[in-house]
Design a protein around this motif. Structure first.
Motif, PDB file in Angstrom:
ATOM      1  N   ILE A  67      39.412  72.074  12.010  1.00 51.22           N
ATOM      2  CA  ILE A  67      40.860  71.816  12.564  1.00 51.22           C
ATOM      3  C   ILE A  67      40.692  71.090  13.918  1.00 51.22           C
ATOM      4  O   ILE A  67      39.466  70.838  14.302  1.00 51.22           O
ATOM      5  CB  ILE A  67      40.767  73.589  13.216  1.00 51.22           C
ATOM      6  N   LYS A  68      41.348  70.780  14.620  1.00 58.54           N
ATOM      7  CA  LYS A  68      41.397  69.888  15.662  1.00 58.54           C
ATOM      8  C   LYS A  68      41.818  70.697  16.970  1.00 58.54           C
ATOM      9  O   LYS A  68      41.332  70.411  18.031  1.00 58.54           O
ATOM     10  CB  LYS A  68      42.334  68.592  15.520  1.00 58.54           C
ATOM     11  N   HIS A  69      42.883  71.533  16.983  1.00 58.52           N
ATOM     12  CA  HIS A  69      43.422  72.449  18.078  1.00 58.52           C
ATOM     13  C   HIS A  69      43.508  73.823  17.602  1.00 58.52           C
ATOM     14  O   HIS A  69      43.799  74.078  16.482  1.00 58.52           O
ATOM     15  CB  HIS A  69      44.770  71.591  18.261  1.00 58.52           C
ATOM     16  N   GLU A  74      49.895  71.611  21.043  1.00 56.72           N
ATOM     17  CA  GLU A  74      48.910  70.462  20.703  1.00 56.72           C
ATOM     18  C   GLU A  74      48.772  70.173  19.405  1.00 56.72           C
ATOM     19  O   GLU A  74      48.275  69.152  18.924  1.00 56.72           O
ATOM     20  CB  GLU A  74      47.792  70.591  21.304  1.00 56.72           C
ATOM     21  N   ASP A  76      49.289  69.199  15.367  1.00 52.35           N
ATOM     22  CA  ASP A  76      50.153  68.621  14.309  1.00 52.35           C
ATOM     23  C   ASP A  76      49.361  68.466  12.947  1.00 52.35           C
ATOM     24  O   ASP A  76      49.884  67.887  12.214  1.00 52.35           O
ATOM     25  CB  ASP A  76      50.687  67.213  15.047  1.00 52.35           C
ATOM     26  N   GLY A 203      42.621  72.299  35.944  1.00 46.19           N
ATOM     27  CA  GLY A 203      42.433  71.270  35.169  1.00 46.19           C
ATOM     28  C   GLY A 203      42.108  71.817  33.880  1.00 46.19           C
ATOM     29  O   GLY A 203      41.380  70.706  33.146  1.00 46.19           O
ATOM     30  N   ILE A 205      41.385  73.857  30.248  1.00 45.43           N
ATOM     31  CA  ILE A 205      41.958  73.555  28.850  1.00 45.43           C
ATOM     32  C   ILE A 205      42.116  74.938  28.258  1.00 45.43           C
ATOM     33  O   ILE A 205      41.230  75.635  28.056  1.00 45.43           O
ATOM     34  CB  ILE A 205      41.112  72.691  27.908  1.00 45.43           C
ATOM     35  N   GLU A 208      40.439  76.806  24.207  1.00 40.38           N
ATOM     36  CA  GLU A 208      38.919  77.259  23.891  1.00 40.38           C
ATOM     37  C   GLU A 208      38.930  78.584  23.380  1.00 40.38           C
ATOM     38  O   GLU A 208      37.980  78.957  23.060  1.00 40.38           O
ATOM     39  CB  GLU A 208      37.964  76.545  24.929  1.00 40.38           C
ATOM     40  N   TRP A 221      34.640  79.048  17.117  1.00 42.37           N
ATOM     41  CA  TRP A 221      34.845  77.854  16.550  1.00 42.37           C
ATOM     42  C   TRP A 221      33.395  77.231  16.608  1.00 42.37           C
ATOM     43  O   TRP A 221      33.330  76.830  17.569  1.00 42.37           O
ATOM     44  CB  TRP A 221      36.094  77.244  16.904  1.00 42.37           C
ATOM     45  N   MET A 222      32.708  76.774  15.664  1.00 40.75           N
ATOM     46  CA  MET A 222      31.867  75.780  15.551  1.00 40.75           C
ATOM     47  C   MET A 222      32.187  74.750  14.924  1.00 40.75           C
ATOM     48  O   MET A 222      32.528  74.620  13.673  1.00 40.75           O
ATOM     49  CB  MET A 222      30.287  76.227  14.815  1.00 40.75           C
ATOM     50  N   PRO A 223      32.519  73.482  15.654  1.00 42.06           N
ATOM     51  CA  PRO A 223      33.306  72.273  15.161  1.00 42.06           C
ATOM     52  C   PRO A 223      32.432  71.783  14.135  1.00 42.06           C
ATOM     53  O   PRO A 223      31.218  71.707  13.957  1.00 42.06           O
ATOM     54  CB  PRO A 223      32.930  71.350  16.248  1.00 42.06           C
ATOM     55  N   ASN A 224      33.182  71.384  12.911  1.00 35.83           N
ATOM     56  CA  ASN A 224      32.317  70.602  11.700  1.00 35.83           C
ATOM     57  C   ASN A 224      31.691  72.005  11.075  1.00 35.83           C
ATOM     58  O   ASN A 224      30.831  71.612   9.958  1.00 35.83           O
ATOM     59  CB  ASN A 224      31.376  69.557  12.118  1.00 35.83           C
ATOM     60  N   ASP A 225      31.652  73.166  11.489  1.00 39.08           N
ATOM     61  CA  ASP A 225      31.220  74.089  10.385  1.00 39.08           C
ATOM     62  C   ASP A 225      32.024  75.280  10.157  1.00 39.08           C
ATOM     63  O   ASP A 225      32.177  75.479   8.711  1.00 39.08           O
ATOM     64  CB  ASP A 225      29.702  74.571  11.307  1.00 39.08           C
ATOM     65  N   ARG A 248      34.967  77.727   6.424  1.00 43.04           N
ATOM     66  CA  ARG A 248      33.886  76.855   6.559  1.00 43.04           C
ATOM     67  C   ARG A 248      34.590  75.517   5.981  1.00 43.04           C
ATOM     68  O   ARG A 248      35.213  75.419   5.278  1.00 43.04           O
ATOM     69  CB  ARG A 248      32.700  77.314   5.525  1.00 43.04           C
TER      70      ARG A 248
END
Lengths: 532, 308
Positions: A67-69, A74, A76, A203, A205, A208, A221-225, A248
């Motif tokens: 996922i990206k977001h 945000e 798409d 400022g 985000i 998260e 969320w563990m990015p890329n995992d 996964r």
């Protein structure tokens, strides 16, 4: 529900609203796979979610891309949207046939062509325990007007007025029949004003630690995992069957299917053509397939060289054998595209017929246009699958007397070259996930979209007018017919050669129940479970 | 010695500036519009313009670079264009996964390579030598992605002994470490063999043997120690390479390391993420090189005397 009197002269519009509306009835139907359990609906409500002998199910999915977001406004990409579908709700949602169903809205009516009155469900809780109110909806809609990805559509929202905690009125700047479809998109998921404001102070985000109203709440969320979500006990709808879902990231398609075969994952999303055959061959697994809302096409630059002549474009359309592309490149997992929009989109013209392969006709058209001695065209592409399609098209068109030169690009370079109009032809795809036909027309074929997504550079006054008329027509039935007429006219203009509708696929364990597969509106894994 | 280390660390600064500058400009010159890439497929012109403004991409490249470096000096590596996540946090999350895998891979490589290399050299043209060298050749020639898939098919699918991918417990390290380790082992084996062969022909080895030193001691104390310098260099380089991430192996085993992160970032022109990765790589490589140089001193006292 507060009822507004029917205004004289707006009878037609309200009639259209009745067609559009109809929040009643059940919730969305189940997946298209057949034999699956329907989501929502009376019977399951009585079964009472996890009661009745169904053990708590911890479900593991595998997908190819991370996922990206997690911030709806945000988002798409389809991978993030899949997660959003479990975390959030929208005001409306799309049924299996792209009909508008109520989600956080309890009812709505269209008061005039610019005014929508919406009554919200009461007692809907965000994951932090606070209650969802009209102020959160107003906050979300206004936020969407600021965000790059959503502002293109959200700019039609003129004002949002709160009439009470569960009651609000949306005014649009122009007649905008796509509004309810736009509000059904995952990017219009309702966020909590308090949570977002607090997170974005100084400022920061928001995304998260996303907080929605959906059936599942975010865990990690563990990015890329992987990402993990768990059941939200205060969910206003039916309690989901799965107690926890982990998705996964397994980028290699064959490794993803092996993980499914070994039982490490319960569902493998987005299975490729080769792996799909492996899933089908394994009796422990089931392959879910459905036509995706995307259309792959051969775009023709209508303002460059020989292709400026409509007859040459039609000759190309006669020269390409689409069935051969479906049979070889897609290994039969798809359909020849008959039209310029996905066949799952309302307003798709089912009676339109693709140009048949006709070498003689193509040659005659070329000769008529003054290219009887042959013609040379450049074809811009990106990616392995389109490369193979391009080679096939090259061979097919050579029989017609068109010499095709293929140029392979990185994705970024391709979009840049195509926007600048350096191409004769290009291969791309367009996925309309909004469920509204305008998203398949205005961005691609209106002359004002030249320089962004109108890469065939088609600029036709009659076409422009037809697109705008349909876009702003509040009479739904008439509007759908207008889109069908546009497609017929597009076939004549031939700015594209529509190639194919591809399949969305997913593999699952055969004994897993409740996986709601939907190529058109996105999958839902919340009711996945095993019966002992 | 400590003065030498400090000197080497200070040298890292111009290297970092040079590398980031080069990468920034190569990225900006490579085809494809960054704002379009961020906006995604099917975005409208208005959206793209809004993004261009938001990320400062409408500024000249040199100004963008200057701003990046200024923020970097203050310890801010920026946010990913793509995911909006903090670059430092993202890389700091992926790097330990890569480092752990690199450690086990290089261990596998050394455990295979040193014994085979030494035996091959001491028994040149014997059966062990021939088999070892053919195996090394095969190891170098075998593509990682093929070996990885074969291991998965055998140990996960057919035998069901090991998980097919992901990073979950010690079992999940075995196949990726073998996949990466065997390739590196091949190179280290050949290096050990040739270096040993050179050393065992030296006069001091003959002298040792003539003095009646047992053969084992000749090899271990006199030959190996002298042969290790090029071997350590190669191991260091391989280890540095592994720390940069092994994209193919990470992809096959769904390993959440920096290799995949970097390649994905380059593909999507996610400049802050690419630069963050490049900075990490530069520092890693320089530090590994420094460690190798320090290791030389322990292996060879003559080199230690030169470090000032």
């Amino acid at each position: 529900m507060r009822r507004q009197g029917m205004k004289r002269g707006l009878a037609a519009i309200l009639a259209a609203a009745m067609v559009l509306g109809g929040c009643g009835g059940g919730q969305s139907a189940g997946g298209s796979g057949g034999g699956q359990q329907a989501a929502g609906g009376g019977s399951q409500t009585e079964a009472g979610g996890t009661a009745g002998g169904v053990a708590d199910s911890v479900i593991t999915l595998g997908d190819g891309v991370d996922i990206k977001h997690m911030d709806p406004q945000e988002t798409d990409d389809i991978y993030s949207m899949f997660l959003l579908k479990h975390l959030y709700n929208k005001l409306f949602k799309l049924g299996e046939n792209n009909e508008i169903l109520c989600d956080l809205a309890e009812s709505y009516d269209v008061e005039d062509e610019l005014t929508y009155h919406i009554v919200l469900r009461q007692g809907v809780k965000f994951h932090d325990g606070s209650e969802m109110k009209a102020s959160d909806v107003k906050f979300t809609l206004e936020r969407a007007k600021e965000k790059a990805g959503t502002k293109v559509n959200a700019k039609y929202i003129d004002s949002v007025t709160i009439n009470g905690d569960y009651d609000l009125t949306i005014k649009t700047t122009d007649p905008y029949p796509s509004l309810l479809y736009f509000l059904s998109g995952e990017s219009m998921s309702i966020v909590s004003e308090a949570v977002v404001t607090a997170a974005e102070a100084n400022g920061g985000i928001y995304e998260e630690q996303p907080v929605g109203t959906g059936p599942f709440k975010f865990v990690e969320w563990m990015p890329n995992d992987h990402w993990t979500i768990e059941r939200f006990d205060d969910y206003f709808g039916d309690t989901p069957m799965a107690s926890s879902i982990t998705c996964r990231v397994i980028p290699e398609a064959s490794a993803r299917v092996i993980a499914l075969e070994t039982g490490e994952i319960d569902v493998a999303l987005n299975v490729g053509a080769v792996e799909a055959a492996n899933v089908e061959a394994n009796s422990d697994l089931v392959l879910e397939t459905g036509i995706s809302p995307a259309v792959s096409y051969l775009g023709l630059n209508t303002q460059k060289g020989a292709l400026a002549d409509q007859r040459v474009r039609q000759a190309v359309a006669y020269g390409v054998n689409k069935q051969e592309i479906v049979d070889t490149i897609l290994e039969g997992r798809g359909e020849v595209a008959n039209s310029f929009m996905g066949k799952t989109i309302p307003g798709w013209n089912e009676s339109l017929e693709a140009y048949p392969r006709d070498v003689e006709k193509a040659k005659a058209l070329l000769a008529e246009a003054g290219y009887g001695d042959g013609l040379k065209l450049e074809l811009f592409i990106n990616g392995d699958q389109n490369n193979r399609s391009a080679q096939l098209i090259q061979a097919q068109l050579s029989e017609v007397g068109i010499d095709v030169e293929i140029s392979m690009y990185e994705w970024g370079a391709l979009t840049e070259a195509v926007k600048a109009g350096k191409h004769d032809m290009f291969i791309m795809g367009w996925a309309n996930r909004s469920g509204d036909p305008d998203y398949s027309m205005s961005p691609l074929f209106h002359s004002s979209s030249i320089g962004s997504n109108n890469s065939s550079f088609i600029a036709d006054d009659k076409l422009d007018e037809m697109i705008i008329t349909a876009k702003t027509d509040m009479d739904n039935e008439r509007r759908m017919q207008e889109y069908k007429d546009i497609q017929t006219y597009l076939k004549e203009l031939s700015p594209w050669v529509p190639l194919y509708y591809s399949m969305s696929t997913a593999g699952r364990r055969a004994d897993l129940e409740g996986f709601e597969f939907s190529a058109a509106t996105g999958n839902y894994a919340g009711n996945c479970h095993y019966n002992k | 010695m400590s003065k030498y280390i400090v000197k080497r660390l200070i040298m890292l600064i111009p290297v970092l500036i040079g590398v980031t500058f080069l990468v920034y400009f190569i990225l900006s010159m490579s085809p494809g519009d960054t704002a379009t890439m961020i906006a995604g497929e099917g975005a409208e012109a208005e959206t793209i313009e809004a993004i261009r403004k938001e990320y400062g991409l409408d500024q000249p490249v040199i100004a963008q670079y200057g701003k990046y470096m200024w923020n970097l000096l203050r310890g801010d590596m920026g946010r990913s264009y793509l995911t909006k996540r903090d670059v430092f946090t993202t890389i700091a999350g992926a790097f330990p996964n890569t480092a752990k895998l690199a450690f086990w891979s290089i261990l596998v490589a050394v455990a295979i390579a040193l014994p085979i290399g030494i035996i091959s050299a001491t028994r040149q043209y014997s059966m062990v030598d021939n088999v070892g060298m053919v195996a090394a050749l095969l190891g170098v020639a075998t593509p990682n992605f093929w070996l990885g898939l074969m291991l998965i098919i055998l140990f996960s699918l057919k035998l069901g002994w090991l998980p097919s991918g992901g990073m979950n417990g010690w079992q999940s390290y075995i196949m990726p470490a073998i996949t990466l380790g065997t390739g590196d082992a091949a190179l280290i084996t050949r290096m050990t063999r040739s270096s040993m062969l050179e050393v065992v022909r030296q006069d001091y080895i003959r002298t040792a043997r003539a003095k009646g030193v047992p053969e084992k001691a000749v090899i271990r104390k006199h030959a190996l120690k002298n042969a290790l310098i090029p071997v350590v260099t190669v191991i260091g380089l391989q280890f540095g390479g592994l720390l940069g991430g092994a994209t193919l192996t990470e992809t096959i085993f769904a390993w959440p390391g920096v290799g995949r992160l970097l390649v994905d970032s380059i593909k999507s022109k996610d400049t802050p993420m690419v630069l963050g990765g490049v900075i990490m790589l530069t520092i890693t490589f320089s530090v590994i090189n420094l460690l190798v140089d320090i290791l030389y001193a322990f292996i060879d006292p003559r080199i230690k005397a030169q470090y000032r």
